[in-house]
Design a protein around this motif. Structure first.
Motif, PDB file in Angstrom:
ATOM      1  N   ASP A 124       6.998   4.550 -13.387  1.00 35.76           N
ATOM      2  CA  ASP A 124       6.235   5.677 -13.923  1.00 35.76           C
ATOM      3  C   ASP A 124       4.860   5.778 -13.259  1.00 35.76           C
ATOM      4  O   ASP A 124       4.670   5.289 -12.142  1.00 35.76           O
ATOM      5  N   HIS A 125       3.901   6.401 -13.927  1.00 30.53           N
ATOM      6  CA  HIS A 125       2.589   6.669 -13.326  1.00 30.53           C
ATOM      7  C   HIS A 125       1.554   5.589 -13.681  1.00 30.53           C
ATOM      8  O   HIS A 125       0.393   5.697 -13.300  1.00 30.53           O
ATOM      9  N   SER A 126       1.970   4.546 -14.396  1.00 29.62           N
ATOM     10  CA  SER A 126       1.011   3.613 -14.989  1.00 29.62           C
ATOM     11  C   SER A 126       0.594   2.496 -14.039  1.00 29.62           C
ATOM     12  O   SER A 126       1.120   2.339 -12.936  1.00 29.62           O
ATOM     13  N   TYR A 127      -0.336   1.686 -14.507  1.00 30.43           N
ATOM     14  CA  TYR A 127      -0.755   0.510 -13.741  1.00 30.43           C
ATOM     15  C   TYR A 127       0.343  -0.556 -13.663  1.00 30.43           C
ATOM     16  O   TYR A 127       0.286  -1.435 -12.802  1.00 30.43           O
ATOM     17  N   TYR A 128       1.337  -0.493 -14.549  1.00 28.61           N
ATOM     18  CA  TYR A 128       2.482  -1.401 -14.402  1.00 28.61           C
ATOM     19  C   TYR A 128       3.220  -1.103 -13.097  1.00 28.61           C
ATOM     20  O   TYR A 128       3.735  -2.021 -12.443  1.00 28.61           O
ATOM     21  N   PHE A 129       3.274   0.161 -12.723  1.00 33.87           N
ATOM     22  CA  PHE A 129       3.859   0.556 -11.430  1.00 33.87           C
ATOM     23  C   PHE A 129       2.997   0.039 -10.271  1.00 33.87           C
ATOM     24  O   PHE A 129       3.498  -0.595  -9.329  1.00 33.87           O
ATOM     25  N   ILE A 130       1.705   0.275 -10.355  1.00 32.34           N
ATOM     26  CA  ILE A 130       0.799  -0.188  -9.295  1.00 32.34           C
ATOM     27  C   ILE A 130       0.907  -1.700  -9.122  1.00 32.34           C
ATOM     28  O   ILE A 130       1.048  -2.208  -8.000  1.00 32.34           O
ATOM     29  N   ALA A 131       0.839  -2.432 -10.247  1.00 28.80           N
ATOM     30  CA  ALA A 131       0.888  -3.893 -10.174  1.00 28.80           C
ATOM     31  C   ALA A 131       2.163  -4.381  -9.492  1.00 28.80           C
ATOM     32  O   ALA A 131       2.149  -5.377  -8.756  1.00 28.80           O
ATOM     33  N   SER A 132       3.266  -3.663  -9.716  1.00 25.47           N
ATOM     34  CA  SER A 132       4.555  -4.104  -9.176  1.00 25.47           C
ATOM     35  C   SER A 132       4.611  -4.044  -7.646  1.00 25.47           C
ATOM     36  O   SER A 132       5.404  -4.763  -7.030  1.00 25.47           O
ATOM     37  N   PHE A 133       3.794  -3.172  -7.042  1.00 23.23           N
ATOM     38  CA  PHE A 133       3.866  -2.999  -5.587  1.00 23.23           C
ATOM     39  C   PHE A 133       2.541  -3.205  -4.850  1.00 23.23           C
ATOM     40  O   PHE A 133       2.478  -3.015  -3.641  1.00 23.23           O
ATOM     41  N   ILE A 134       1.501  -3.604  -5.561  1.00 22.08           N
ATOM     42  CA  ILE A 134       0.187  -3.727  -4.906  1.00 22.08           C
ATOM     43  C   ILE A 134       0.212  -4.803  -3.826  1.00 22.08           C
ATOM     44  O   ILE A 134      -0.457  -4.674  -2.787  1.00 22.08           O
ATOM     45  N   GLU A 135       0.996  -5.846  -4.050  1.00 19.98           N
ATOM     46  CA  GLU A 135       1.078  -6.925  -3.056  1.00 19.98           C
ATOM     47  C   GLU A 135       1.587  -6.372  -1.719  1.00 19.98           C
ATOM     48  O   GLU A 135       1.079  -6.742  -0.659  1.00 19.98           O
ATOM     49  N   GLU A 136       2.582  -5.480  -1.777  1.00 19.67           N
ATOM     50  CA  GLU A 136       3.125  -4.903  -0.540  1.00 19.67           C
ATOM     51  C   GLU A 136       2.121  -3.963   0.127  1.00 19.67           C
ATOM     52  O   GLU A 136       2.056  -3.895   1.359  1.00 19.67           O
ATOM     53  N   HIS A 137       1.321  -3.275  -0.685  1.00 22.61           N
ATOM     54  CA  HIS A 137       0.284  -2.419  -0.088  1.00 22.61           C
ATOM     55  C   HIS A 137      -0.790  -3.269   0.596  1.00 22.61           C
ATOM     56  O   HIS A 137      -1.248  -2.941   1.694  1.00 22.61           O
ATOM     57  N   LEU A 138      -1.179  -4.353  -0.044  1.00 19.86           N
ATOM     58  CA  LEU A 138      -2.200  -5.203   0.577  1.00 19.86           C
ATOM     59  C   LEU A 138      -1.673  -5.833   1.865  1.00 19.86           C
ATOM     60  O   LEU A 138      -2.396  -5.944   2.855  1.00 19.86           O
ATOM     61  N   ALA A 139      -0.409  -6.229   1.863  1.00 26.27           N
ATOM     62  CA  ALA A 139       0.177  -6.808   3.078  1.00 26.27           C
ATOM     63  C   ALA A 139       0.228  -5.764   4.198  1.00 26.27           C
ATOM     64  O   ALA A 139      -0.040  -6.079   5.367  1.00 26.27           O
ATOM     65  N   PHE A 140       0.575  -4.525   3.838  1.00 27.71           N
ATOM     66  CA  PHE A 140       0.576  -3.414   4.794  1.00 27.71           C
ATOM     67  C   PHE A 140      -0.819  -3.241   5.408  1.00 27.71           C
ATOM     68  O   PHE A 140      -0.982  -3.181   6.642  1.00 27.71           O
ATOM     69  N   HIS A 141      -1.834  -3.197   4.562  1.00 22.73           N
ATOM     70  CA  HIS A 141      -3.193  -3.008   5.085  1.00 22.73           C
ATOM     71  C   HIS A 141      -3.646  -4.228   5.891  1.00 22.73           C
ATOM     72  O   HIS A 141      -4.291  -4.077   6.932  1.00 22.73           O
ATOM     73  N   ALA A 142      -3.329  -5.415   5.417  1.00 23.16           N
ATOM     74  CA  ALA A 142      -3.740  -6.628   6.134  1.00 23.16           C
ATOM     75  C   ALA A 142      -3.188  -6.609   7.557  1.00 23.16           C
ATOM     76  O   ALA A 142      -3.883  -6.956   8.524  1.00 23.16           O
ATOM     77  N   HIS A 143      -1.931  -6.188   7.687  1.00 22.73           N
ATOM     78  CA  HIS A 143      -1.302  -6.122   9.002  1.00 22.73           C
ATOM     79  C   HIS A 143      -2.103  -5.217   9.938  1.00 22.73           C
ATOM     80  O   HIS A 143      -2.379  -5.575  11.080  1.00 22.73           O
ATOM     81  N   HIS A 144      -2.483  -4.049   9.446  1.00 20.47           N
ATOM     82  CA  HIS A 144      -3.177  -3.085  10.302  1.00 20.47           C
ATOM     83  C   HIS A 144      -4.660  -3.409  10.464  1.00 20.47           C
ATOM     84  O   HIS A 144      -5.248  -3.153  11.512  1.00 20.47           O
ATOM     85  N   LEU A 145      -5.262  -4.006   9.439  1.00 19.75           N
ATOM     86  CA  LEU A 145      -6.665  -4.416   9.562  1.00 19.75           C
ATOM     87  C   LEU A 145      -6.815  -5.539  10.583  1.00 19.75           C
ATOM     88  O   LEU A 145      -7.829  -5.637  11.274  1.00 19.75           O
ATOM     89  N   ASN A 146      -5.798  -6.364  10.683  1.00 17.77           N
ATOM     90  CA  ASN A 146      -5.895  -7.531  11.561  1.00 17.77           C
ATOM     91  C   ASN A 146      -5.322  -7.288  12.952  1.00 17.77           C
ATOM     92  O   ASN A 146      -5.602  -8.046  13.882  1.00 17.77           O
ATOM     93  N   SER A 147      -4.514  -6.205  13.111  1.00 17.68           N
ATOM     94  CA  SER A 147      -3.917  -5.965  14.428  1.00 17.68           C
ATOM     95  C   SER A 147      -4.695  -4.913  15.208  1.00 17.68           C
ATOM     96  O   SER A 147      -4.525  -4.775  16.413  1.00 17.68           O
TER      97      SER A 147
END
Lengths: 281, 281
Positions: B256-279
């Motif tokens: 849904d639209h809640s923070y439970y949704f965000i929490a479930s995938f935030i790790e993958e978003h941070l990994a995505f950004h880490a990859h591009h921030l570091n490359s």
């Protein structure tokens, strides 16, 4: 006993839900939150009860602790009750540490609290029945909590030797009879006779405990502003040491009393409980 | 520009802090939250800006998303601004989707909003300077957000091609000119001339973008009650496809639209950004 679903959110592949129900023990309507891991319909998982601290509802832990990710992985149902009876007709007090939001997990005997404030029976009797009737579980239970809820978790486990596989706490009030929070609440709820307080004091209970031992894990932040006056986990740890009790007290350097502290170590608490929930005969 | 520290909590070995400061861009006092990973004093880390949605402050993400564990591991500073100017002297509206808590990350030109509502300049100019002056960073930046903040993240990245290494969003408003939330806010803040809205509409911006491409990740729950009327991420995804843009849109079944949704995938978003921030070179 019927449940009314208030919220349902998918969370790490499982369900974070919130229900209300009429509690006969507390004589009022109550809410609780529950996290059901992925495949909970077909897999019977064990339960971890989480008892929250002063001023909290059933929502603080579910929104702030970040426990769902690990509960999903380990296969643990999280049951998160409210911290007191609630409602306009329920006795209350303007201070944050007495009345609604401050039930202290005891059965009150004094006016005006004795009609509704029976959180001890609610957590140990009525709520587990409700959970078992409405959800698929394997019957194994452990218990954990924070601050007032840490007191509740340790005290309830010490009072029910066969009920919980393990108990853990963050910054618990281990010796409520001897600290301001506990003395204020116990005087109001139980009266001035301090011998009536002993049945709800983990230090007293551990000292005289004769049943089968169960493992206890306590995390305490060294930068917790309540540590020296209200919490004093070393008093419990010293009794445990005398009794050769499997209690681990970890002083976490620099951590405070907040949910940021809980979030930082909740994964280790869930792993601790999973180990004992799954190894118990 | 001086910062006043409001809160500081140890979190996963790093520091979760909250500051207030006088913003010259917004002409009012503002707060922001920041997560500093372990060893941030000696290690210069990159920054991820997180823009929140309607009604949020700088505290929703820091207390509910569970992002600190992963930010600590990956070495990413999280900067979490408020969602609008604030205060008794700042124009407001009784509805939840206009005024305070609903800044939409634009520079308002219309009365009574034009005095304070310059979130576009605040997020892209004043706040980054403040962060760089006061914290140890390596200068690399990415940006992410939720709903109105997802709009803000994508739009700001498309407007500043050299500033952000990557952008991501949960349930973003990708085409505000064409949906009720955006039309209401843009009419109030920018006036009725819809050509003035294009500069803040990610679909328009992507369509006419000529600069260096950057990777975009979007997660959208299929059980989000705002999906069909307000969000419509497929409109942006279709433009990206035409332009061979590196945009990944993931439809997450049942979320849904809640923070439970965000929490479930935030790790993958941070990994995505880490990859591009570091490359990034």
């Amino acid at each position: 006993m019927s449940l009314v679903e208030l919220e349902s959110h998918l969370s790490f592949g499982g369900q974070q839900k919130r229900f209300k129900h009429l509690s006969s023990t507390l004589d009022c309507e109550m809410t609780f939150s529950i996290y059901l891991p992925p495949n909970h319909e077909t897999n019977a998982y064990p339960i971890l009860y989480w008892l929250s601290g002063l001023t909290c509802t059933d929502e603080n832990f579910s929104t702030k602790a970040g426990a769902q990710q690990c509960a999903a992985k380990l296969g643990i149902i999280l049951v998160i009750p409210d911290t007191s009876p609630r409602g306009d007709s329920v006795a209350n007090d303007p201070s944050y540490d007495l009345g609604q939001g401050a039930g202290f997990y005891i059965n009150a005997t004094q006016a005006p609290w004795q009609q509704h404030y029976h959180m001890f029976d609610y957590i140990s009797q009525e709520l587990p029945k409700l959970i078992t009737q409405n959800f698929n579980t394997n019957g194994k239970q452990s218990i954990a909590g924070h601050s007032m809820g840490g007191h509740g978790a340790l005290m309830l486990a010490l009072r029910h030797p066969k009920t919980y596989c393990s108990a853990s706490a963050f910054a618990p009030i281990v010796n409520p009879s001897q600290v301001p929070w506990g003395q204020k609440a116990f005087t109001a709820y139980l009266g001035k006779d301090a011998t009536q307080w002993q049945q709800y004091d983990s230090c007293y209970l551990l000292q005289y405990y004769q049943e089968k031992q169960f493992p206890i894990l306590i995390d305490q932040g060294t930068n917790d502003s309540f540590l020296s006056e209200q919490l004093k986990p070393d008093v419990l740890a010293n009794i445990a040491k005398q009794k050769k009790w499997p209690l681990t007290l970890r002083l976490q350097a620099g951590y405070d009393h907040s949910y940021y502290f809980i979030a930082s170590f909740i994964e280790e608490h869930l792993a601790f409980h999973a180990h004992h929930l799954n190894s118990e005969e």
